[in-house]
Design a protein around this motif. Structure first.
Motif, PDB file in Angstrom:
ATOM      1  N   TYR B  32      22.037  -9.237   5.918  1.00  0.00           N
ATOM      2  CA  TYR B  32      21.908  -9.697   4.541  1.00  0.00           C
ATOM      3  C   TYR B  32      22.619  -8.707   3.648  1.00  0.00           C
ATOM      4  N   ILE B  34      24.273  -7.840  -0.384  1.00  0.00           N
ATOM      5  CA  ILE B  34      24.090  -8.130  -1.804  1.00  0.00           C
ATOM      6  C   ILE B  34      25.108  -7.344  -2.610  1.00  0.00           C
ATOM      7  N   SER B  93      21.053  -5.037   4.234  1.00  0.00           N
ATOM      8  CA  SER B  93      19.661  -5.020   4.643  1.00  0.00           C
ATOM      9  C   SER B  93      19.456  -5.986   5.798  1.00  0.00           C
ATOM     10  N   ARG B  94      18.229  -6.042   6.256  1.00  0.00           N
ATOM     11  CA  ARG B  94      17.845  -7.045   7.232  1.00  0.00           C
ATOM     12  C   ARG B  94      17.091  -8.130   6.491  1.00  0.00           C
ATOM     13  N   TYR B  95      17.395  -9.382   6.789  1.00  0.00           N
ATOM     14  CA  TYR B  95      16.746 -10.497   6.099  1.00  0.00           C
ATOM     15  C   TYR B  95      15.369 -10.702   6.718  1.00  0.00           C
ATOM     16  N   SER B  96      14.479  -9.791   6.423  1.00  0.00           N
ATOM     17  CA  SER B  96      13.127  -9.892   6.959  1.00  0.00           C
ATOM     18  C   SER B  96      12.212  -9.087   6.068  1.00  0.00           C
TER      19      SER B  96
END
Lengths: 114, 113
Positions: B32, B34, B93-96
């Motif tokens: 992820y 942004i 990031s990690r989508y979690s």
């Protein structure tokens, strides 16, 4: 709707003192994040609180600490201040846990350590 | 270790031209990404995001491109305006849940009249 607010805007301390920075999230947001932004550098993740608990912590020494209150506002404490702690401290809030929830940033507190 | 960095610390663009801001990331587990914009004296503001199952996403005048093969991310701003002057940060990031965002060091975009 009010955004994320931080206080104070500016804070001047001397080495060895303690600093307390405050953050009020957007109404309805339960997660609060703290970041340090030193001059010319990117944002370094400090702390993440959600529902009153610390969820994650960045690579900072233990003299950086904080807490989240029942109303979801948060406080960042920096003990035994060092010159290199001078930076802009940004608070962000989101409506849920994790990166997929957009973080809304406050204007920051500029901490100067003399 | 993990790192997110930018190829260019500053970028000067003629008003009306397109801007391209680049970013490299090293954590292949990140899924992820942004882009944030930070104007002088203000906190960062979300611009656009993209998940790793996509390679392109468009917003209003902005497009994010993701190349997972070379771990590269870019932000394209069409018809750059004076109000686009700011520092732009990419982040991964990690989508979690329970995951933190790692920010890059930022690129300053300045607009020539």
């Amino acid at each position: 709707e009010a955004g994320v607010t931080q206080s104070p805007t500016h804070l001047i301390k001397t080495r060895g003192q303690q600093a307390t920075l405050r953050c009020s999230p957007i109404s309805g947001h339960t997660s609060v994040y703290w970041y340090q932004q030193a001059l010319g550098l990117g944002l370094q993740f400090l702390l993440w609180y959600d529902e009153g608990e610390e969820r994650n912590r960045g690579n900072f020494p233990p003299r950086f600490s904080g807490r989240q209150f029942p109303n979801y506002s948060s406080e960042l404490n920096v003990n035994a201040l060092e010159l290199e702690d001078s930076a802009l401290y940004l608070c962000a809030s989101s409506s849920g846990q994790g990166a997929m929830n957009e973080q809304f940033f406050g204007p920051g507190t500029r901490l100067t350590v003399l | 270790g993990e790192s997110v960095g930018l190829h260019l610390p500053t970028l000067s663009v003629q008003e009306g031209d397109n801007s391209i801001i680049n970013c490299a990331y090293s954590n292949s587990a990140s899924d992820y990404f942004i882009w944030y914009k930070q104007e002088s004296g203000k906190g960062p503001q979300f611009i656009i995001d993209i998940r790793s199952n996509m390679d392109k996403r468009q917003g209003q005048r902005v497009t994010v491109l993701l190349n997972k093969t070379v771990k590269h991310l870019s932000l394209q701003i069409a018809a750059t305006q004076p109000g686009d002057s700011a520092v732009y940060f990419c982040a991964e990031s990690r989508y979690s849940s329970a995951s933190k965002i790692i920010f890059g060091s930022g690129t300053r975009l300045s607009i020539r009249p």
